[in-house]
Write an enzyme that holds these catalytic residues in place. Structure first.
Site: not given
Length: 284
Positions: A120, A154
């Protein structure tokens, strides 16, 4: 602020165009002999007031089972419930003047291969007569986690954050960990990412530049993972795990997601607001 709003809306639209092109390119490289998937693009309008956008959805491709990439630019008057919610967040003057403008891009991808993570991303700008701010982020939602994939995702977001403020990544990662937590299940919906909202440092150019950086980081963060996993073998048990995880994703989006609530309360096209829901899911 009219020029700034126009600039932001145009950039969100350009990001949408580039992501759609990149995803269709990934479909062309995808496994199998089935035709490569393509987006169906539908203009959307608000039920009241003004504005609309583009709903772009691909179903049943080689790589994506369902993916939506939506862009919108809307304006009008907030309904009383939405106005009260904004007032409770401390938006200056919203209790007296409910006018608003908003633009952004929202993306959710559900993959054919259970080894490939769902994802997302969204970025947006919001304006009222008394305030403006940016928000957005991205988070990874694998049903089968690969630590190397999580680390890559990340690290890419961290680099985008660190280029603008060394404190952003830690702050916005913690916000994502909290925001994407599902209280009734006692767990997160995925492996996190970053989330930010109400970003207004007083420097519109700097805040817009950071928001652009988050959007630009999405493809480098996600595409290598999808490409590496899209042809990997999987079992019926893996597919079952994927469908159960999608049920978790659907629960979160329908019960807790702030964007879903805002879109429905402000009269935007319901199909566009709910495009994040998976094509198939399972509960046990």
């Amino acid at each position: 602020m009219e020029q700034e709003r126009s600039t932001a809306a145009a950039w969100f639209r350009s990001l949408r165009d580039r992501i759609v092109a990149a995803f269709e390119g990934l479909e062309d490289r995808g496994p199998g002999a089935a035709p490569a998937g393509r987006f169906d693009v539908t203009p959307t309008t608000r039920a009241e007031d003004g504005g609309g956008g583009l709903m772009s959805v691909m179903r049943g491709g080689r790589v994506f089972e369902k993916v939506g990439v939506n862009w919108s630019e809307v304006h009008g008057t907030l309904a009383p419930r939405a106005q009260a919610a904004m007032a409770s967040r401390g938006v200056p003057g919203i209790d007296r003047d409910p006018r608003f403008w908003a633009s952004g891009i929202s993306l959710v991808a559900h993959m054919q291969n259970p080894q490939a993570p769902a994802v997302h991303m969204n970025t947006r700008m919001f304006w009222t007569p008394g305030a403006w701010w940016f928000g957005g982020g991205a988070d990874l939602n694998p049903c089968i986690e690969y630590p190397a994939d999580t680390a890559h995702f990340h690290a890419t977001l961290r680099a985008a954050c660190d280029a603008h403020d060394s404190g952003y990544y830690g702050r916005f990662k913690a916000w994502a960990d909290d925001y994407f937590f599902i209280p009734h299940r006692g767990r997160a919906r995925g492996v996190g990412g970053i989330f930010f909202d109400d970003l207004n440092t007083g420097d519109w150019q700097a805040d817009f530049a950071f928001t652009r950086a988050v959007g630009e980081a999405f493809l480098p963060a996600f595409l290598p993972l999808a490409e590496a996993r899209m042809a990997q073998s999987f079992t019926d048990a893996d597919r079952d795990t994927q469908l159960i995880h999608r049920g978790l994703y659907a629960e979160y989006n329908l019960v807790y997601d702030r964007g879903t609530k805002f879109g429905l309360e402000t009269g935007h096209n319901a199909d566009a607001v709910l495009m994040s829901l998976p094509p198939l899911a399972k509960w046990v």
